[in-house]
Scaffold this motif. Structure first.
Motif, PDB file in Angstrom:
ATOM      1  N   VAL A 123       0.107  20.898   4.033  1.00 27.42           N
ATOM      2  CA  VAL A 123      -1.167  21.587   4.246  1.00 27.42           C
ATOM      3  C   VAL A 123      -2.140  21.176   3.144  1.00 27.42           C
ATOM      4  CG1 VAL A 123      -2.335  23.814   4.369  1.00 27.42           C
ATOM      5  CG2 VAL A 123      -0.067  23.542   5.382  1.00 27.42           C
ATOM      6  N   LYS A 154      -3.193  19.280   8.766  1.00 24.88           N
ATOM      7  CA  LYS A 154      -3.120  20.727   8.557  1.00 24.88           C
ATOM      8  C   LYS A 154      -3.974  21.101   7.356  1.00 24.88           C
ATOM      9  CE  LYS A 154       1.569  21.041  10.446  1.00 24.88           C
ATOM     10  NZ  LYS A 154       2.978  21.428  10.175  1.00 24.88           N
ATOM     11  N   ASN A 211      -4.730  23.416  12.429  1.00 29.25           N
ATOM     12  CA  ASN A 211      -3.717  22.413  12.747  1.00 29.25           C
ATOM     13  C   ASN A 211      -4.396  21.416  13.682  1.00 29.25           C
ATOM     14  OD1 ASN A 211      -1.363  20.974  13.081  1.00 29.25           O
ATOM     15  ND2 ASN A 211      -0.374  22.475  14.404  1.00 29.25           N
TER      16      ASN A 211
END
Length: 200
Positions: free
Chosen positions: A83, A108, A150
């Motif tokens: 992420v 992400k 996402n």
């Protein structure tokens, strides 16, 4: 005695709305774009730091002048398997446009800020992005950041959003839509406030 005349040059400070719009559009564009007279403010600093984190090349010439090397399309995560976290302080002019733009690429992301940012609504923008097929969420109970994304690219579509809360929602979609692989149709389902900001 009273002043009878003035002679000189005055440089007005830049606008945070224009500054961050220019920086993001430069990042999405092809080639190098020099942006001068940036406003020296927290909003612009957070946008520049976000571009650094996203590994969009930014050459600093001075406190109010940079050259951005565009990605010629969507901005993808520099860490595909992790992420990518962006801290945006209380910069709404960075949070909302970046939330839209990052949905158009791949990766992400998590966009967050100071406690005050977590009180600033973004649900209408998130709803519009979801209508276009984006996998994006904010805090359901509050409709505010953090925003989680996402991203897997978008193919265009139709979105109907509210213009009552903030014109930044429409502006964010308008700036990000050209890098979508398809046509995007956006409609305002009520009234549009602060229309001059959209005209920027």
């Amino acid at each position: 005695s009273p002043i009878t005349s003035l002679d000189g040059t005055v440089t007005l400070p830049g606008s945070k709305s224009l500054s961050n719009r220019c920086l993001l559009l430069a990042a999405l564009s092809e080639g190098k774009t020099r942006v001068d007279n940036l406003l020296e403010s927290d909003d612009i600093r957070y946008m520049l730091e976000a571009l650094d984190t996203l590994q969009v090349p930014v050459e600093r010439h001075s406190a109010d002048s940079v050259t951005v090397t565009g990605q010629a399309g969507p901005i993808n995560s520099p860490t595909p398997d992790q992420v990518c976290e962006l801290f945006l302080g209380n910069a709404g002019t960075a949070m909302r446009p970046l939330a839209a733009a990052l949905c158009m690429g791949h990766g992400k992301f998590m966009l967050d800020g100071v406690p005050r940012m977590r009180e600033r609504p973004i649900a209408d923008l998130v709803d519009g992005l979801k209508q276009l097929g984006a996998d994006v969420d904010c805090v359901p109970k509050t409709g505010c950041p953090p925003v989680t994304i996402n991203a897997n690219g978008l193919k265009g579509g139709t979105a109907s959003i509210s213009g009552k809360m903030s014109s930044q929602f429409l502006s964010s979609l308008l700036m990000a839509s050209p890098v979508v692989d398809g046509d995007v149709k956006i409609s305002i389902k009520d009234e549009l406030i602060s229309a001059p900001y959209v005209a920027l």
